[in-house]
Design a protein around this motif. Structure first.
Motif, PDB file in Angstrom:
ATOM      1  N   GLY A  58       0.812  -1.200   0.000  1.00 42.45           N
ATOM      2  CA  GLY A  58       0.000   0.000   0.000  1.00 42.45           C
ATOM      3  C   GLY A  58       0.851   1.258   0.000  1.00 42.45           C
ATOM      4  N   LYS A  59       0.215   2.341   0.270  1.00 37.99           N
ATOM      5  CA  LYS A  59       0.860   3.652   0.229  1.00 37.99           C
ATOM      6  C   LYS A  59       1.944   3.783   1.291  1.00 37.99           C
ATOM      7  N   TYR A  60       1.723   3.187   2.473  1.00 35.29           N
ATOM      8  CA  TYR A  60       2.644   3.358   3.587  1.00 35.29           C
ATOM      9  C   TYR A  60       3.580   2.165   3.717  1.00 35.29           C
ATOM     10  N   GLN A  61       4.864   2.449   3.804  1.00 33.82           N
ATOM     11  CA  GLN A  61       5.873   1.421   3.998  1.00 33.82           C
ATOM     12  C   GLN A  61       6.881   1.920   5.026  1.00 33.82           C
ATOM     13  N   HIS A  62       7.531   0.999   5.692  1.00 32.35           N
ATOM     14  CA  HIS A  62       8.547   1.384   6.655  1.00 32.35           C
ATOM     15  C   HIS A  62       9.577   2.301   6.014  1.00 32.35           C
ATOM     16  N   ASN A  63       9.874   3.415   6.666  1.00 25.53           N
ATOM     17  CA  ASN A  63      10.879   4.335   6.139  1.00 25.53           C
ATOM     18  C   ASN A  63      11.753   4.920   7.235  1.00 25.53           C
ATOM     19  N   ALA A  64      11.643   4.373   8.455  1.00 28.64           N
ATOM     20  CA  ALA A  64      12.385   4.933   9.577  1.00 28.64           C
ATOM     21  C   ALA A  64      12.738   3.824  10.571  1.00 28.64           C
ATOM     22  N   THR A  65      13.763   4.098  11.379  1.00 26.65           N
ATOM     23  CA  THR A  65      14.239   3.132  12.357  1.00 26.65           C
ATOM     24  C   THR A  65      14.303   3.771  13.736  1.00 26.65           C
ATOM     25  N   LEU A  66      13.830   3.058  14.724  1.00 26.20           N
ATOM     26  CA  LEU A  66      13.932   3.512  16.107  1.00 26.20           C
ATOM     27  C   LEU A  66      15.371   3.332  16.572  1.00 26.20           C
ATOM     28  N   VAL A  67      16.023   4.427  16.957  1.00 24.03           N
ATOM     29  CA  VAL A  67      17.420   4.332  17.390  1.00 24.03           C
ATOM     30  C   VAL A  67      17.577   4.515  18.893  1.00 24.03           C
ATOM     31  N   GLU A  68      16.574   5.094  19.549  1.00 20.07           N
ATOM     32  CA  GLU A  68      16.653   5.260  20.998  1.00 20.07           C
ATOM     33  C   GLU A  68      15.260   5.274  21.594  1.00 20.07           C
ATOM     34  N   LEU A  69      15.098   4.583  22.694  1.00 19.45           N
ATOM     35  CA  LEU A  69      13.847   4.568  23.430  1.00 19.45           C
ATOM     36  C   LEU A  69      14.196   4.724  24.902  1.00 19.45           C
ATOM     37  N   LYS A  70      13.724   5.807  25.502  1.00 23.03           N
ATOM     38  CA  LYS A  70      14.042   6.080  26.894  1.00 23.03           C
ATOM     39  C   LYS A  70      12.738   6.201  27.689  1.00 23.03           C
ATOM     40  N   LEU A  71      12.497   5.263  28.582  1.00 19.48           N
ATOM     41  CA  LEU A  71      11.327   5.328  29.449  1.00 19.48           C
ATOM     42  C   LEU A  71      11.637   6.240  30.631  1.00 19.48           C
ATOM     43  N   LEU A  72      10.896   7.344  30.738  1.00 21.63           N
ATOM     44  CA  LEU A  72      11.082   8.260  31.859  1.00 21.63           C
ATOM     45  C   LEU A  72      10.328   7.768  33.090  1.00 21.63           C
ATOM     46  N   ASN A  73       9.186   7.171  32.868  1.00 20.28           N
ATOM     47  CA  ASN A  73       8.432   6.439  33.882  1.00 20.28           C
ATOM     48  C   ASN A  73       7.471   5.531  33.128  1.00 20.28           C
ATOM     49  N   VAL A 114       3.251  10.398  25.755  1.00 23.91           N
ATOM     50  CA  VAL A 114       2.541   9.898  26.924  1.00 23.91           C
ATOM     51  C   VAL A 114       1.745   8.669  26.517  1.00 23.91           C
ATOM     52  N   LEU A 115       1.736   7.678  27.365  1.00 20.10           N
ATOM     53  CA  LEU A 115       0.990   6.446  27.088  1.00 20.10           C
ATOM     54  C   LEU A 115      -0.507   6.689  27.228  1.00 20.10           C
ATOM     55  N   VAL A 116      -1.245   6.333  26.193  1.00 15.09           N
ATOM     56  CA  VAL A 116      -2.712   6.328  26.241  1.00 15.09           C
ATOM     57  C   VAL A 116      -3.126   4.861  26.328  1.00 15.09           C
ATOM     58  N   PRO A 117      -3.467   4.371  27.527  1.00 16.06           N
ATOM     59  CA  PRO A 117      -3.659   2.924  27.720  1.00 16.06           C
ATOM     60  C   PRO A 117      -4.629   2.289  26.741  1.00 16.06           C
ATOM     61  N   ASP A 118      -5.684   3.001  26.386  1.00 15.57           N
ATOM     62  CA  ASP A 118      -6.675   2.451  25.469  1.00 15.57           C
ATOM     63  C   ASP A 118      -6.464   2.943  24.038  1.00 15.57           C
ATOM     64  N   GLY A 119      -5.329   3.565  23.766  1.00 17.87           N
ATOM     65  CA  GLY A 119      -5.086   4.125  22.443  1.00 17.87           C
ATOM     66  C   GLY A 119      -4.742   3.058  21.420  1.00 17.87           C
ATOM     67  N   PHE A 120      -4.777   3.443  20.154  1.00 16.13           N
ATOM     68  CA  PHE A 120      -4.465   2.519  19.066  1.00 16.13           C
ATOM     69  C   PHE A 120      -2.963   2.404  18.819  1.00 16.13           C
ATOM     70  N   LEU A 121      -2.213   3.449  19.140  1.00 16.40           N
ATOM     71  CA  LEU A 121      -0.801   3.468  18.755  1.00 16.40           C
ATOM     72  C   LEU A 121       0.163   3.410  19.929  1.00 16.40           C
ATOM     73  N   THR A 122      -0.006   4.260  20.945  1.00 18.83           N
ATOM     74  CA  THR A 122       1.038   4.346  21.965  1.00 18.83           C
ATOM     75  C   THR A 122       1.278   3.038  22.723  1.00 18.83           C
ATOM     76  N   PRO A 123       0.264   2.207  23.024  1.00 15.09           N
ATOM     77  CA  PRO A 123       0.600   0.926  23.683  1.00 15.09           C
ATOM     78  C   PRO A 123       1.545   0.066  22.848  1.00 15.09           C
ATOM     79  N   LYS A 124       1.445   0.169  21.515  1.00 14.85           N
ATOM     80  CA  LYS A 124       2.342  -0.590  20.646  1.00 14.85           C
ATOM     81  C   LYS A 124       3.735   0.030  20.624  1.00 14.85           C
ATOM     82  N   LEU A 125       3.792   1.357  20.680  1.00 18.52           N
ATOM     83  CA  LEU A 125       5.087   2.019  20.711  1.00 18.52           C
ATOM     84  C   LEU A 125       5.867   1.635  21.969  1.00 18.52           C
ATOM     85  N   TRP A 126       5.139   1.417  23.052  1.00 19.70           N
ATOM     86  CA  TRP A 126       5.774   1.065  24.329  1.00 19.70           C
ATOM     87  C   TRP A 126       6.463  -0.306  24.262  1.00 19.70           C
TER      88      TRP A 126
END
Length: 253
Positions: free
Chosen positions: A2-17, A82-94
């Protein structure tokens, strides 16, 4: 595909809490995205590219996040989330790890920038939660060649652990006489070691705290105020500022 394809890489993830995180991502191709105007935002999405997935269609869930990194920083775009517990995206980002792939819109957007602010003014940046991100970007980008007289960040959060970028902003205040950082907390236990301000961000503008901390008068002749964060906070402070003869920015004024 489809139109969207991976084009970026996560290089750092820092959990503040458990609810706050800093992500830094790099794009595969050289892009003008790194040369954004501080205050603009990027769009992020995750794509399930398994053979039976339809998420590469135009229906993937994209979310807009203000950019916290400095303009021109090619080590990656930094997002404060910020984590949105019932969100569509941020729980996956975590659940991501460094090296994971994602989609980032190579075109940044937004008009919440310093462009409309006259030079030589005292800038007052009022933020709650992750609304802090665009102001961090502005400081990181322009600190060495500021267009302002003073730059004050007033950041409202619930608890000390929610004060993202606290150490960096405290250091900036200590090093630069034009930079000021005033955090205020609403739910920090009285028994804690917190000795800073308590209450909502609006109180800082009305009880003399700003004037005593910055050493400048809080008047519309000297000050440009930027608001980012909780919509209720924005409405309340806008109304209170208009009562003090501040006016909402418009193209012609």
């Amino acid at each position: 595909m489809g139109k969207y394809q991976h084009n970026a890489t996560l290089v750092e993830l820092k959990l503040l809490n458990e609810e706050l995180m800093v992500l830094r991502v790099t794009l595969d191709e050289p892009t003008d995205a790194y040369n954004f105007a501080p205050g603009q935002y990027g769009e992020v999405a995750l794509i399930d590219d398994s053979p039976d997935s339809l998420s590469t269609s135009d229906k993937i869930v994209r979310r807009q996040f203000s950019i916290a990194s400095a303009s021109g920083d090619t080590s990656g775009l930094e997002f404060y989330l910020v984590l949105v517990p019932d969100g569509f995206l941020t729980p996956k980002l975590w659940k991501l790890e460094a090296g994971d792939r994602l989609w980032v819109n190579p075109k940044v957007k937004g008009k919440f920038t310093l462009a409309p602010a006259p030079t030589g003014k005292d800038l007052v940046m009022v933020a709650t939660g992750t609304g802090l991100a665009p102001f961090v970007s502005m400081l990181r980008t322009f600190r060495q060649q500021p267009t302002w007289n003073t730059f004050t960040i007033i950041h409202g959060a619930r608890l000390q652990k929610d004060l993202g970028y606290r150490e960096e902003l405290e250091q900036l205040e200590a090093e630069d006489p034009r930079c000021f950082y005033i955090p205020t907390l609403t739910r920090e236990p009285d028994s804690s070691d917190w000795t800073g301000h308590r209450g909502r961000v609006g109180t800082i503008l009305h009880d003399g705290t700003y004037e005593s901390h910055v050493g400048q008068p809080f008047t519309p002749e000297n000050i440009q105020v930027f608001l980012c964060g909780n919509p209720t906070m924005i409405d309340e402070i806008q109304a209170s500022l208009e009562e003090r003869d501040f006016s909402l920015h418009k193209k012609k004024t």
